[in-house]
Design a protein around this motif. Structure first.
Motif, PDB file in Angstrom:
ATOM      1  N   VAL A   1      -6.077   5.205   9.008  1.00 23.63           N
ATOM      2  CA  VAL A   1      -6.017   4.848   7.588  1.00 23.63           C
ATOM      3  C   VAL A   1      -4.607   5.099   7.049  1.00 23.63           C
ATOM      4  O   VAL A   1      -4.045   4.268   6.337  1.00 23.63           O
TER       5      VAL A   1
ATOM      6  N   ILE B   1       0.854  -1.189   0.000  1.00 26.07           N
ATOM      7  CA  ILE B   1       0.000   0.000   0.000  1.00 26.07           C
ATOM      8  C   ILE B   1       0.889   1.237   0.000  1.00 26.07           C
ATOM      9  O   ILE B   1       1.733   1.406   0.874  1.00 26.07           O
TER      10      ILE B   1
ATOM     11  N   LEU C   1      -1.837   2.488   7.308  1.00 29.12           N
ATOM     12  CA  LEU C   1      -1.821   1.326   6.410  1.00 29.12           C
ATOM     13  C   LEU C   1      -0.752   1.461   5.325  1.00 29.12           C
ATOM     14  O   LEU C   1      -0.327   0.467   4.739  1.00 29.12           O
ATOM     15  N   VAL C   2      -0.303   2.690   5.065  1.00 25.34           N
ATOM     16  CA  VAL C   2       0.719   2.922   4.043  1.00 25.34           C
ATOM     17  C   VAL C   2       2.009   2.209   4.449  1.00 25.34           C
ATOM     18  O   VAL C   2       2.446   2.279   5.587  1.00 25.34           O
TER      19      VAL C   2
ATOM     20  N   LEU D   1      -7.380   2.945  -1.057  1.00 29.36           N
ATOM     21  CA  LEU D   1      -6.053   2.359  -0.893  1.00 29.36           C
ATOM     22  C   LEU D   1      -5.480   2.093  -2.275  1.00 29.36           C
ATOM     23  O   LEU D   1      -6.127   1.449  -3.105  1.00 29.36           O
ATOM     24  N   ARG D   2      -4.279   2.598  -2.531  1.00 31.47           N
ATOM     25  CA  ARG D   2      -3.586   2.346  -3.803  1.00 31.47           C
ATOM     26  C   ARG D   2      -2.305   1.589  -3.500  1.00 31.47           C
ATOM     27  O   ARG D   2      -1.682   1.803  -2.459  1.00 31.47           O
ATOM     28  N   THR D   3      -1.917   0.728  -4.452  1.00 32.42           N
ATOM     29  CA  THR D   3      -0.738  -0.104  -4.228  1.00 32.42           C
ATOM     30  C   THR D   3       0.385   0.240  -5.207  1.00 32.42           C
ATOM     31  O   THR D   3       0.170   0.947  -6.194  1.00 32.42           O
TER      32      THR D   3
ATOM     33  N   GLU E   1      -0.541   4.448  -0.871  1.00 38.22           N
ATOM     34  CA  GLU E   1      -1.362   5.640  -0.643  1.00 38.22           C
ATOM     35  C   GLU E   1      -2.652   5.216   0.047  1.00 38.22           C
ATOM     36  O   GLU E   1      -3.245   4.196  -0.302  1.00 38.22           O
ATOM     37  N   ALA E   2      -3.068   5.987   1.037  1.00 34.96           N
ATOM     38  CA  ALA E   2      -4.317   5.713   1.747  1.00 34.96           C
ATOM     39  C   ALA E   2      -4.947   7.048   2.126  1.00 34.96           C
ATOM     40  O   ALA E   2      -4.291   7.894   2.710  1.00 34.96           O
TER      41      ALA E   2
ATOM     42  N   GLU F   1      -6.280  -0.464  -6.988  1.00 35.83           N
ATOM     43  CA  GLU F   1      -7.000   0.452  -6.111  1.00 35.83           C
ATOM     44  C   GLU F   1      -8.170  -0.269  -5.460  1.00 35.83           C
ATOM     45  O   GLU F   1      -8.943  -0.960  -6.128  1.00 35.83           O
TER      46      GLU F   1
END
Length: 129
Positions: free
Chosen positions: A59, A10, A62-63, A21-23, A12-13, A28
């Protein structure tokens, strides 16, 4: 159903009427339902439409974590396991789309109201009948 996100990190959150959430592989996940991140030390409900104090920090934490599993059960519930020991469980909703997944290869899965899944295959051309 396995969303095949294992090993993606992850990067971006964000939270703003949904959690996005982007990986590192440009996948996404968009979560539109309240969900509860479970960790070894705590569980806290994150109401995405009206985040409380500290929810943005939860949140953002999570990054950097790597997805170890991302599966969907028969009721349309998303189960996401992360390398830091956190688990996210997102229930389906009877009223709206509770979560969506979009992969860089064109795959898309949407949890429709009632838990039914709408699924588009990789590189499916949606412009052709």
């Amino acid at each position: 159903m396995d969303l095949e996100l294992s090993g993606e990190r992850i990067t971006e959150a964000a939270i703003d009427f949904a959690v996005v959430l982007r990986t590192d592989a440009d996948s996404e996940l968009r979560i539109g339902s309240p969900f509860a991140p479970h960790s070894a030390t705590a569980t806290h409900l994150v109401p995405v439409d009206e985040p409380a104090d500290g929810d943005a920090d939860r949140v953002a934490a999570l990054v950097g974590q790597t997805i170890t599993a991302a599966v969907v059960d028969r009721k349309g519930m998303l189960h996401l396991a992360l390398s830091g020991g956190t688990r996210l469980d997102v229930e389906s909703s009877d009223a709206y789309e509770s979560w969506t997944f979009a992969g860089v290869d064109g795959r898309k899965v949407v949890a429709m109201p009632g838990g039914e899944l709408a699924i588009w295959a990789a590189d499916q051309d949606l412009t052709k009948p």
